[in-house]
Design a protein around this motif. Structure first.
Motif, PDB file in Angstrom:
ATOM      1  N   MET A  38       0.835  -1.202   0.000  1.00 20.62           N
ATOM      2  CA  MET A  38       0.000   0.000   0.000  1.00 20.62           C
ATOM      3  C   MET A  38       0.874   1.257   0.000  1.00 20.62           C
ATOM      4  O   MET A  38       0.608   2.219  -0.733  1.00 20.62           O
ATOM      5  CB  MET A  38      -0.938  -0.004   1.208  1.00 20.62           C
ATOM      6  N   GLY A  39       1.912   1.261   0.832  1.00 17.69           N
ATOM      7  CA  GLY A  39       2.840   2.394   0.875  1.00 17.69           C
ATOM      8  C   GLY A  39       3.460   2.651  -0.493  1.00 17.69           C
ATOM      9  O   GLY A  39       3.610   3.793  -0.932  1.00 17.69           O
ATOM     10  N   GLU A  40       3.786   1.553  -1.167  1.00 15.64           N
ATOM     11  CA  GLU A  40       4.372   1.637  -2.502  1.00 15.64           C
ATOM     12  C   GLU A  40       3.365   2.235  -3.505  1.00 15.64           C
ATOM     13  O   GLU A  40       3.744   3.055  -4.361  1.00 15.64           O
ATOM     14  CB  GLU A  40       4.817   0.233  -2.934  1.00 15.64           C
ATOM     15  N   GLU A  41       2.086   1.861  -3.372  1.00 17.80           N
ATOM     16  CA  GLU A  41       1.035   2.427  -4.244  1.00 17.80           C
ATOM     17  C   GLU A  41       0.899   3.940  -4.050  1.00 17.80           C
ATOM     18  O   GLU A  41       0.780   4.695  -5.016  1.00 17.80           O
ATOM     19  CB  GLU A  41      -0.326   1.782  -3.942  1.00 17.80           C
ATOM     20  N   ARG A  47       4.557  10.371  -6.339  1.00 15.74           N
ATOM     21  CA  ARG A  47       6.010  10.499  -6.375  1.00 15.74           C
ATOM     22  C   ARG A  47       6.512  11.793  -7.011  1.00 15.74           C
ATOM     23  O   ARG A  47       7.612  12.244  -6.714  1.00 15.74           O
ATOM     24  CB  ARG A  47       6.652   9.292  -7.076  1.00 15.74           C
ATOM     25  N   GLU A  48       5.713  12.395  -7.880  1.00 17.44           N
ATOM     26  CA  GLU A  48       6.129  13.654  -8.522  1.00 17.44           C
ATOM     27  C   GLU A  48       5.882  14.878  -7.632  1.00 17.44           C
ATOM     28  O   GLU A  48       6.277  15.994  -7.982  1.00 17.44           O
ATOM     29  CB  GLU A  48       5.393  13.845  -9.854  1.00 17.44           C
ATOM     30  N   PHE A  49       5.185  14.666  -6.508  1.00 14.22           N
ATOM     31  CA  PHE A  49       4.922  15.788  -5.597  1.00 14.22           C
ATOM     32  C   PHE A  49       6.123  15.973  -4.662  1.00 14.22           C
ATOM     33  O   PHE A  49       6.761  15.004  -4.282  1.00 14.22           O
ATOM     34  CB  PHE A  49       3.662  15.505  -4.767  1.00 14.22           C
ATOM     35  N   ASP A 118       7.245  22.717   5.090  1.00 13.89           N
ATOM     36  CA  ASP A 118       6.824  21.335   4.829  1.00 13.89           C
ATOM     37  C   ASP A 118       5.776  21.215   3.724  1.00 13.89           C
ATOM     38  O   ASP A 118       4.849  22.039   3.631  1.00 13.89           O
ATOM     39  CB  ASP A 118       6.274  20.695   6.116  1.00 13.89           C
ATOM     40  N   HIS A 119       5.942  20.169   2.917  1.00 16.85           N
ATOM     41  CA  HIS A 119       4.967  19.771   1.902  1.00 16.85           C
ATOM     42  C   HIS A 119       4.422  18.407   2.327  1.00 16.85           C
ATOM     43  O   HIS A 119       5.148  17.422   2.310  1.00 16.85           O
ATOM     44  CB  HIS A 119       5.620  19.712   0.527  1.00 16.85           C
ATOM     45  N   VAL A 120       3.155  18.398   2.701  1.00 15.59           N
ATOM     46  CA  VAL A 120       2.620  17.277   3.468  1.00 15.59           C
ATOM     47  C   VAL A 120       1.711  16.385   2.634  1.00 15.59           C
ATOM     48  O   VAL A 120       0.864  16.854   1.880  1.00 15.59           O
ATOM     49  CB  VAL A 120       1.828  17.817   4.692  1.00 15.59           C
ATOM     50  N   LEU A 121       1.910  15.074   2.797  1.00 15.24           N
ATOM     51  CA  LEU A 121       0.963  14.080   2.298  1.00 15.24           C
ATOM     52  C   LEU A 121       0.247  13.470   3.495  1.00 15.24           C
ATOM     53  O   LEU A 121       0.888  12.878   4.364  1.00 15.24           O
ATOM     54  CB  LEU A 121       1.688  12.981   1.509  1.00 15.24           C
ATOM     55  N   ILE A 122      -1.063  13.655   3.560  1.00 19.42           N
ATOM     56  CA  ILE A 122      -1.866  13.005   4.603  1.00 19.42           C
ATOM     57  C   ILE A 122      -2.130  11.565   4.174  1.00 19.42           C
ATOM     58  O   ILE A 122      -2.493  11.310   3.023  1.00 19.42           O
ATOM     59  CB  ILE A 122      -3.217  13.741   4.795  1.00 19.42           C
ATOM     60  N   VAL A 123      -1.933  10.618   5.094  1.00 22.10           N
ATOM     61  CA  VAL A 123      -2.300   9.221   4.845  1.00 22.10           C
ATOM     62  C   VAL A 123      -3.194   8.766   5.985  1.00 22.10           C
ATOM     63  O   VAL A 123      -2.859   8.975   7.152  1.00 22.10           O
ATOM     64  CB  VAL A 123      -1.042   8.318   4.764  1.00 22.10           C
TER      65      VAL A 123
END
Lengths: 191, 191
Positions: A38-41, A47-49, A118-123
């Motif tokens: 899932m992390g890989e997905e 990935r471009e962010f 910071d540039h954040v990805l919420i998971v």
């Protein structure tokens, strides 16, 4: 994500009209190999962010978030939940209401770990009514950080969380999207 | 584990006589790459044991436990913490007292996820007075499962947790062993 859909079909338990229990691989017992995939997905999608940090909320968000952080090779921060919280200068604090549990919580993140650079990805594990995501978004705003996107393990598209996010034009990617529960069975959106 | 010792020296904060704060890489912000290498260390140490399941307690135990589960390719179960808990037939429940927070909690694990056929490796972030490990051990006993060993990220050898475990002849392996805090500095046991 086909593997996740199959796992939900196999091991998920539908309770009532809108609750899906996945405590055999995500919320109580955890399948680390599935978490890694899932992390890989999430990584492949975002990935471009220019992600600098993964943000989630304890406890069920931690496993997928840590595996996402591993794929990005970036730190993970989990917001803490509190029943109540006296004002503290060193914390960002936001409110989260749980429709499932019918309780209000506060969540907090130390100011040390989130800043304007910071540039954040919420998971997070679930997107239903979007209250957890709204709380995390609030914290990101308080930090003047940039929210790049949201990665969700299981989205219930028939609840209002998705609308809340789309209205703000935030990129969102869900690994499994459920449009209904019919006769105790999960029905997915077409992929 | 030299890398962990160096990280503790660099980023750990000593508070008072017996508290070490490592919330920049373990307890609030998480370094996923370090977690992965820690999981690999636990695997190298316990790989000859017939482990079927990793057991930890939310929330700070989850990241190291999931990475250990990844190395073993085995499921991870995290015990849930409750301020109080009414009797429930489907749960194993144990008491955990926190000397740091001076509060008593109950922890629980669903009966579905631990049984007499399980060989369990406990993984936790800290060993101090051993209360969390004692609670998890209690739950393993209730399940008639076999406790194979205990993997600890940071052990404070000057507190009484280690004695409690040694008295029961349970194999234990700690990645960093702290024997004292002197003038706000961490002093490790010789490796």
């Amino acid at each position: 994500m086909k593997e996740l859909q199959a796992r939900i079909k196999q091991d998920g338990q539908v309770l009532g009209k809108d609750v899906l229990k996945v405590d055999s691989f995500l919320n109580h017992q955890i399948d680390p190999l599935l978490m890694q995939r899932m992390g890989e997905e999430f990584y492949q999608h975002f990935r471009e962010f220019p992600i600098t940090k993964i943000l989630t909320v304890e406890s069920s968000g931690i496993a997928p978030a840590v595996m996402t952080g591993l794929a990005f090779q970036k730190p993970v921060v989990f917001a803490r939940k509190h029943k109540s919280l006296t004002l503290k200068d060193d914390l960002y604090v936001a409110d989260v209401y749980s429709f499932t549990k019918k309780t209000a919580n506060k969540i907090s993140v130390s100011r040390k770990f989130l800043s304007a650079t910071d540039h954040v990805l919420i998971v997070d594990d679930f997107l239903a009514n979007g209250q957890a995501v709204a709380g995390l978004t609030d914290i990101i705003k308080q930090a003047d950080a940039h929210l790049e996107g949201i990665g969700i393990v299981i989205e219930k598209t028939f609840q209002k969380g998705r609308q809340l996010i789309d209205r703000q034009h935030i990129p969102i990617f869900s690994l499994a999207r459920i449009k209904a529960f019919e006769n105790g069975q999960v029905v997915f959106e077409e992929e």
